[in-house]
Motif scaffolding. Structure first.
Motif, PDB file in Angstrom:
ATOM      1  N   ASN A 141       0.856  -1.186   0.000  1.00  0.00           N
ATOM      2  CA  ASN A 141       0.000   0.000   0.000  1.00  0.00           C
ATOM      3  C   ASN A 141       0.888   1.230   0.000  1.00  0.00           C
ATOM      4  O   ASN A 141       1.584   1.498   0.978  1.00  0.00           O
ATOM      5  N   THR A 143       1.462   4.699   0.597  1.00  0.00           N
ATOM      6  CA  THR A 143       0.771   5.673   1.430  1.00  0.00           C
ATOM      7  C   THR A 143       0.711   7.048   0.790  1.00  0.00           C
ATOM      8  O   THR A 143      -0.223   7.824   1.043  1.00  0.00           O
ATOM      9  N   THR A 148      -3.110   0.602  -3.597  1.00  0.00           N
ATOM     10  CA  THR A 148      -2.850  -0.754  -3.123  1.00  0.00           C
ATOM     11  C   THR A 148      -2.503  -1.642  -4.310  1.00  0.00           C
ATOM     12  O   THR A 148      -3.212  -1.638  -5.319  1.00  0.00           O
ATOM     13  N   SER A 174      -0.807  -1.231   5.393  1.00  0.00           N
ATOM     14  CA  SER A 174      -1.861  -2.185   5.031  1.00  0.00           C
ATOM     15  C   SER A 174      -2.078  -3.264   6.081  1.00  0.00           C
ATOM     16  O   SER A 174      -3.204  -3.749   6.241  1.00  0.00           O
ATOM     17  N   TRP A 299      -6.814  -0.076  -7.907  1.00  0.00           N
ATOM     18  CA  TRP A 299      -5.723   0.344  -7.036  1.00  0.00           C
ATOM     19  C   TRP A 299      -6.196   1.189  -5.856  1.00  0.00           C
ATOM     20  O   TRP A 299      -5.373   1.651  -5.067  1.00  0.00           O
ATOM     21  N   SER A 301      -7.024   2.454  -2.413  1.00  0.00           N
ATOM     22  CA  SER A 301      -6.607   1.991  -1.095  1.00  0.00           C
ATOM     23  C   SER A 301      -7.764   2.087  -0.107  1.00  0.00           C
ATOM     24  O   SER A 301      -8.521   3.057  -0.111  1.00  0.00           O
TER      25      SER A 301
END
Length: 400
Positions: A141, A143, A148, A174, A299, A301
């Motif tokens: 992940n 940040t 992700t 994650s 993707w 998160s």
């Protein structure tokens, strides 16, 4: 300023009262006969979080960055080649560490906002017929961008090419928030920290190491290592102790945090994070008419959303206004996305009403900075999302 600061950076995260209370302990002898019970509770509890029955968790007094260094130093030799994708600030910093420790680094450059490029990983591994690549690095992940990546897909690429390299995964933002599977994905070293999904203060580097990686440490690795030596740690942990003074209050806090995760149920924790993240994205996209930094839904998160502000707007002004006027802490854009995004962390000890604070405060700060945001639009969009998806949150709780 009256009231609590609204902490919605993607780490450190809010620490539950239960964990705070658990850490208020007198100092004690970390060589006493009773101390091993605390060590074993923490290490056994972490196995469930990492989803492993075969790998070995370690706790270092450090941040996740220390565990990055531990992975590289324990398992590799000077001049070894590593393969890594760079698609955000934290994957970039891991690349930088590899260079500074003297490794040869093959970097797969990606646009920030994208995830790990599975096809390019596979192509690079297939081309390495001499097996010079000794480790494959991937950030689960990212940040900085709210992205992700598919770690299982990276493992499939390695298996498809029959490549024997070790797989190192950064799961700092994650672990205990997004599904992670150490054994199923055949991860050799997972790197994390205490201050995000584990709902703790910063100060514990949390990592888990496969038997294959430990064997590399014992037999082939020649990189100098001392403080972060896996073998020193393993030898002491076997009897419930540490090779140096451990951060005692953090261990008591971790044991309580692990108990809370077990009580909620790890799969419920993952569902709660996905549910809350959906409401934040609804606020951004449907309410404010903005976009997140992640380029594709695949993707997105579930722990952090990087909100892209309109061209000509300085996101740093929004962050500053939110803090100074409304006592709200939002995450800053880093490096390539500095001034272009602000970040809302929605991980750890969190629920709908807590996130209303972040969304409402961000709205006010954006309006104050001249953005054409309708007051209440993001809050309303999040409310609609969470009310429509109530079933997805059944059995879960936040703000524990």
């Amino acid at each position: 300023m009256a009231g609590r600061n609204g902490l919605f950076v993607p780490g450190p995260t809010n620490v539950p009262d239960r964990v705070l209370r658990a850490m208020v302990v007198p100092m004690e002898d970390h060589r006493s006969p009773r101390f091993p019970a605390l060590t074993r509770d923490c290490l056994e509890g972490l196995k469930a979080v990492f989803k492993t029955s075969t790998a070995t968790p370690f706790l270092f007094p450090s941040s996740g960055t220390g565990c990055w260094e531990a992975a590289l130093s324990n398992c590799l030799s000077p001049g070894d080649m590593v393969l890594v994708a760079r698609f955000g600030q934290f994957s970039h910093l891991w690349v930088d560490m590899c260079h500074r420790l003297g490794f040869e680094v093959q970097v797969l450059e990606c646009e920030w906002g994208e995830g790990a490029p599975l096809e390019r990983y596979e192509a690079a591994l297939a081309a390495d017929t001499a097996h010079r690549i000794k480790a494959v690095l991937v950030t689960h992940n990212e940040t900085a961008t709210g992205v992700t990546s598919d770690v299982a897909g990276v493992r499939r690429a390695m298996d498809a090419t029959g490549h024997p390299a070790l797989l190192f995964v950064d799961a700092v933002s994650s672990l205990a928030s997004i599904d992670f599977r150490m054994d199923d994905w055949k991860v050799d070293v997972c790197v994390s920290g205490s201050q995000k999904g584990l709902m703790m203060p910063a100060g514990l580097g949390v990592t888990c190491v496969s038997e294959k990686a430990l064997e590399a440490r014992r037999r082939t690795a020649r990189q100098p290592v001392c403080y972060f030596d896996y073998i020193d740690m393993q030898n002491q942990n076997r009897n419930g102790y540490f090779p140096y003074t451990p951060p005692l209050p953090l261990l008591y806090g971790l044991r309580e945090s692990l108990a809370m995760l077990a009580e909620e149920g790890l799969e419920n924790v993952f569902r709660r994070h996905a549910y809350l993240a959906g409401g934040v994205r609804a606020a951004v996209q449907q309410g404010w008419g903005l976009e997140v930094c992640a380029k594709q839904p695949q993707w997105y998160s579930d722990t952090v959303s990087a909100v892209v502000v309109p061209a000509g707007t300085d996101a740093a002004r929004v962050i500053d206004r939110a803090f100074r006027r409304y006592n709200l802490s939002l995450g800053a854009g880093l490096s390539k996305v500095a001034g272009k995004v602000f970040r809302i962390g929605h991980l750890g000890d969190c629920n709908e009403l807590m996130l209303m604070q972040a969304i409402g405060g961000a709205e006010m700060a954006m309006i104050d900075c001249g953005l054409p945001i309708e007051p209440g639009s993001g809050v309303a969009a999040a409310q609609r999302h969470w009310r429509a998806h109530e079933a997805e949150a059944s059995g879960t709780t936040g703000g524990m």
